[in-house]
Design an enzyme around this catalytic site. Structure first.
Site, PDB file in Angstrom:
ATOM      1  CG  ASP A  94      22.162  24.963 123.934  1.00 38.72           C
ATOM      2  OD1 ASP A  94      22.953  25.880 124.200  1.00 38.72           O
ATOM      3  OD2 ASP A  94      22.357  23.775 124.241  1.00 38.72           O
ATOM      4  NE  ARG A 151      25.534  19.671 117.780  1.00 38.62           N
ATOM      5  CZ  ARG A 151      24.739  19.666 118.837  1.00 38.62           C
ATOM      6  NH1 ARG A 151      25.237  19.479 120.057  1.00 38.62           N
ATOM      7  NH2 ARG A 151      23.446  19.866 118.697  1.00 38.62           N
ATOM      8  CD  GLU A 182      18.698  14.856 117.535  1.00 35.73           C
ATOM      9  OE1 GLU A 182      17.815  14.062 117.876  1.00 35.73           O
ATOM     10  OE2 GLU A 182      18.742  16.039 117.931  1.00 35.73           O
TER      11      GLU A 182
END
Lengths: 403, 403
Positions: free
Chosen positions: B222, B226, B347
């Site tokens: 996906d 951001r 992350e």
């Protein structure tokens, strides 16, 4: 010049309108028709007889093949229909294919690819902001920079006349615990939807290409369960609060029919990014009516929208997102500046705190089981009268297990 | 018992796997195949010759007719394939239809109806919460009550091997002004997607019906921008930050092949609402690998997910939303508890603040033009070895206008 079809003149369905839809009659397969006066013109046999270019697209059970065919075909079909329906010499040929509208059953007019719902009305977004954040800025930081939107559920789109079952879901209870049950805040949203056609692409579509990429417009009711939506929506947006049903009209008003309805929109400050800059007039003077049962609860004016359809289309494609014939994008709730112009019960009842009166002496904050919601709309047409957009209607059924 | 197909044993594609896909060969139309060892079994001519029930579903250019056919057909097909590919007596019949995998070109395996992406990994949601709200509660109030999800763009789903153009959009600049340009924070998300089949319905699907409603599983990337996502996302959720591309593997691993991969999931507190209660083991022990070019950047374990596939399906239908064959729902980013188990660069680089090392001596925070992202995965199979899920791969191309 008006149509020779009896009753067409002044009906809202004269030759300056000619909305497309899909219908069935007893014992015959679904096919494409065009509405004129109190009739539906059965395009499949008529176009086959005339050996019209792409006649096969009208034998389909959805508008999708006609959407695929693209702008030039839409233009030529409209010109041809205008000639047939105004020139007396064609009357004998055409009349056998006029079916009384009460003898046909409408079907969902298109198989929807991707469905995007926007949030284009400044009055609506401001009302929602004030209801949920009374002490904050009503509009989010991004709101005047881009038309905010999200993807809805294509498979849950149903045609006008389909009943809607009150959905169940999780919600915060009054004591702030989490519960499950039928929504207590079932709402309507009065919107306009825009039906995409032409070749698939994954390139940005400039605002000037709107007419080539959009066959037409239909009324849309974006049913909403406000309590389910409120609990689920942070951080990924509305989901089950919307995905149980979205109702659309059976008839798609060609964008070409709205040429005389174009209006200047409010000035946009700050000036939009270049990809969102539109030639004026970019708006459409479509007046909506929201009926709950026999009560006219609101009259939202689409001319008051902030972001235009051309800007929605440019925005949703600027990142290279796919665009396919059958895609649908919608305005978001249309609300005008006045109280009686609010296009949702959330706004009309100010978050459920101000019940409003109904014609039968009762009141409403949100929808009750058995309520029928009907959206209608009209817009100026080329013949001096007003076009009547196909209505969208749906009745609320009780939740499945009565919770 | 292993297959007689040379090289199948130990390849990850033995008869305990048998993933389905769609492929083309030179001069022939797209059709359905099943992967075994280094070969693709051409199901259309083989099933026609055997007059197999519903042989026509394998002549299609997508898995959708096979998805329509439903659970009983999936079961019988798998049993039949197992017999053909293990019993030597069938070898002469079957061998002519084995095509070397390098001689076929995979296509998108299904025409996706509605695509829903969830947010099921507690580690991922917690990491994202800590990155964006370091002083707040990392998980939202709703997170442990329901699998949070939203609709993505079906039309932007592409098959493994498709290049992805860096998207443009609006974003906040470092001076807090609003700008437009190519994303500076292009990211991947390692996910599992679940492919829906069976009859269309608009009724709640209980968790126990997962196996009857899901043909299988595929890897899904996906892609996410951001900075675009951050600016647009309040209040309606991700839109252009996601809708430019979603990549899926060419091969759908049958859910039936993952029977030996089932694992107990972490205990859920609070206890879920009744419609979300699942029989254990509800998880799947699928180990993912995330590669950027030649660097293995993460190894996310799907066994660590909080919400199971059965719960995602039950949640997305509990409000009466439509379910159609071809619908796809995905897990959201899979992240495990350890640093090297994080399934996104957001992350791994902790919001871009901690660049991580690449095998070539460089570093990354987000993706650069030319980077190739590959997701792979494996799971325990019934024959004692590990199944290899079809990989999903894509290279980043520069933005269209170089901005």
């Amino acid at each position: 010049m008006s149509s020779w079809v009896p009753g067409a003149a002044g009906s809202g369905y004269d030759v300056d309108h000619l909305p497309y839809g899909v219908f069935v009659t007893a014992g015959a397969p679904a096919r494409v028709g065009v509405r004129v006066g109190g009739f539906v013109l059965d395009l499949a046999p008529l176009t086959a007889m005339h050996q019209l270019e792409r006649a096969e697209v009208f034998r389909a059970d959805s508008l999708n093949p006609f959407l695929d065919a693209g702008f030039a075909v839409w233009q030529r079909t409209r010109t041809w229909l205008g000639e047939l329906l105004t020139q007396q010499e064609h009357r004998d040929t055409v009349e056998p294919f006029l079916l009384p509208v009460e003898d046909v059953s409408p079907r969902l007019p298109l198989v929807v690819g991707d469905y995007v719902d926007f949030y284009c009305s400044e009055h609506h977004a401001t009302n929602v902001g004030r209801i949920f954040r009374p002490d904050g800025e009503p509009l989010q930081r991004n709101w005047r920079h881009l038309p905010v939107g999200y993807h809805g559920r294509s498979g849950s789109i149903v045609v006008s006349g389909t009943d809607v079952v009150r959905p169940c879901g999780q919600r915060l209870e009054s004591d702030d615990s989490v519960g499950f049950g039928a929504t207590r805040r079932l709402d309507l949203e009065a919107e306009l939807g825009f039906v995409v056609g032409g070749s698939p692409t994954a390139q940005p579509v400039p605002p000037a290409d709107l007419a080539e990429r959009v066959l037409g417009v239909l009324l849309l009711n974006d049913w909403s369960a406000r309590d389910i939506q409120a609990f689920e929506t942070v951080p990924l947006g509305p989901f089950l609060g919307k995905s149980f049903a979205t109702s659309v009209a059976a008839w798609v008003t060609p964008l070409a029919a709205l040429a005389d309805a174009r209006v200047q929109l409010p000035r946009q400050i700050p000036e939009p990014q270049p990809y969102l800059q539109v030639a004026q007039p970019a708006g459409y003077d479509v007046d909506l009516e929201v009926w709950v049962n026999d009560t006219l609860v609101a009259t939202p004016p689409y001319a008051s929208t902030y972001w235009s359809p051309a800007q929605m289309l440019a925005h949703l494609t600027v990142n290279g997102a796919s665009l396919r014939p059958g895609d649908l994008f919608a305005s978001g709730t249309v609300s005008g500046p006045a109280r009686h112009q609010r296009g949702s019960m959330l706004e009309l009842s100010w978050g459920g705190t101000e019940p409003f009166a109904m014609a039968d002496g009762g009141t409403r904050t949100f929808l009750e089981d058995g309520d029928q919601v009907t959206l209608t709309a009209s817009a100026p047409g080329a013949l001096g009268g007003r076009l009547r957009l196909g209505e969208v209607r749906g009745r609320v059924l009780p939740a499945l297990d009565g919770r």
